[in-house]
Design an enzyme around this catalytic site. Structure first.
Site, short mmCIF file in Angstrom:
data_model
loop_
_atom_site.label_atom_id
_atom_site.label_comp_id
_atom_site.label_asym_id
_atom_site.label_seq_id
_atom_site.Cartn_x
_atom_site.Cartn_y
_atom_site.Cartn_z
N ARG A 244 0.85 -1.18 0.00
CA ARG A 244 0.00 0.00 0.00
C ARG A 244 0.89 1.24 0.00
O ARG A 244 1.88 1.31 0.73
CB ARG A 244 -0.94 0.01 1.22
CG ARG A 244 -2.14 -0.92 1.08
CD ARG A 244 -3.09 -0.42 0.00
NE ARG A 244 -4.31 -1.21 -0.12
CZ ARG A 244 -4.47 -2.21 -0.96
NH1 ARG A 244 -3.46 -2.59 -1.73
NH2 ARG A 244 -5.62 -2.86 -1.04
N GLU B 154 -3.26 7.96 -5.57
CA GLU B 154 -3.43 7.28 -6.85
C GLU B 154 -4.67 7.81 -7.57
O GLU B 154 -5.70 8.00 -6.93
CB GLU B 154 -3.56 5.76 -6.62
CG GLU B 154 -2.29 5.16 -6.01
CD GLU B 154 -2.40 3.66 -5.77
OE1 GLU B 154 -3.45 3.06 -6.12
OE2 GLU B 154 -1.44 3.08 -5.24
N HIS C 106 -0.51 0.40 -10.16
CA HIS C 106 -1.20 -0.52 -9.26
C HIS C 106 -1.73 -1.73 -10.04
O HIS C 106 -2.92 -2.06 -10.01
CB HIS C 106 -2.35 0.17 -8.52
CG HIS C 106 -2.67 -0.45 -7.21
ND1 HIS C 106 -3.12 0.26 -6.13
CD2 HIS C 106 -2.60 -1.74 -6.78
CE1 HIS C 106 -3.32 -0.55 -5.10
NE2 HIS C 106 -3.02 -1.78 -5.48
#
Length: 324
Positions: free
Chosen positions: A237, A266, A285
């Site tokens: 994370r 993000e 991601h």
């Protein structure tokens, strides 16, 4: 009458059909306050909630008095207010096992691409810079027989250790909340404190969930303890890392390179200093982002919601005691 559920993430047709066999399904684009307000009656009657990448907090739960279970198409659940869900006896389901191997592949790809400068030199070739036999300014660094430090020896950490140990003959150091006997027996992994791991590892791979305890666990102090030749990898994370401290460590040469699949914010801002660094591999991601795995995660999430609303919480439930 079938229970009513809200779907806030598109599903493949066959999985949507499976969901509709069990429930009356209402599809919405997101869980924004505007969407909730426009569909207030639907939210008020819903017993189930399924999707991903949206915040589920106490304010939303106030609008859903009949909600009994929510199912996320992810392993992480830091965007869910678990305490609020638990207080209301709402089950939270997730998909912890489906994506293990795929995320480990992504981690290994980041290790290899940063060490061998794959992205950087590929761009140089495209730019027409390969005009003669390459020299040292194109060279990378070996991966085989280098020491890998894993912070967080869960399912994904174990899968990464398997690849590194058997595929690349890498000695494994790890730091976790407790000793992992299987990792030590299968991969000859050595448990150590975080400082020792940082000081001795050639690659530091961070695979931790985001909690109050792990937020900004990695900052200036931790990067300063790493080898100047070390490569940092994060596919857990983003907010576990103080991104400004990481940028500073790279700029000052305290660490050699970084491979990043997650970020504090993000999508990553286009003006982030990370994107101007040749020694940074930044991907959006993509840890579990293969067609096969994302389908498997969605299928698991559908099954999880069906099970939860039938009172079956033997697996994949974050707060199973709610069902007691």
């Amino acid at each position: 009458m079938k229970p009513s559920v809200i779907l806030y993430k598109a599903l493949p047709d066959d999985l949507l059909q499976r969901l509709q066999e069990h429930f009356t399904v209402h599809q919405v684009a997101n869980l924004s306050p505007q969407t909730v307000e426009q569909n207030a009656a639907i939210f008020a009657e819903a017993e189930g909630l399924l999707g991903s990448n949206e915040n589920v907090d106490a304010a939303l739960l106030e609008k859903m008095p009949k909600l009994r279970a929510t199912s996320t198409i992810s392993v992480g659940y830091d965007n869910f207010d678990v305490d609020a869900l638990t207080a209301r006896k709402i089950l939270l389901m997730h998909t912890p096992t489906v994506l293990t191997e795929t995320v480990a592949d992504t981690l290994m790809a980041l290790v290899l691409s940063t060490a061998r400068r794959v992205v950087e030199v590929a761009e140089r070739v495209k730019a027409g810079e390969w005009t003669a036999s390459i020299g040292p300014d194109w060279y990378g660094t070996d991966v085989h027989h280098k020491t890998l430090g894993i912070v967080g020896m869960g399912r994904i950490g174990m899968a990464l250790a398997q690849r590194a140990h058997f595929g690349f003959n890498m000695p494994i150091l790890y730091n976790a909340r407790r000793h992992h006997k299987e990792a030590e027996e299968r991969f000859n992994a050595r448990y150590c404190n975080l400082d020792t791991l940082l000081q001795e590892s050639d690659f530091v791979c961070l695979i931790l969930p985001l909690t109050d305890e792990t937020h900004h666990l990695f900052g200036a102090e931790q990067f300063a303890k790493m080898k100047s030749s070390a490569i940092f990898i994060n596919a857990g994370r983003g907010p576990v890392v103080d991104e400004n401290a990481l940028i500073a460590a790279l700029q000052k040469g305290e660490i050699h390179a970084a491979g990043l699949d997650v970020f504090e914010q993000e999508p990553l801002s286009v003006d982030s200093p990370l994107l101007s660094m040749a020694n940074v591999v930044a991907v959006p991601h993509i840890g579990s982002a293969t067609h096969e795995t994302r389908y498997g995660m969605a299928a698991c999430a559908v099954d999880n919601l069906i099970d939860a609303l039938q009172g079956k919480v033997e697996k994949n439930c974050v707060n199973p005691h709610v069902a007691d």
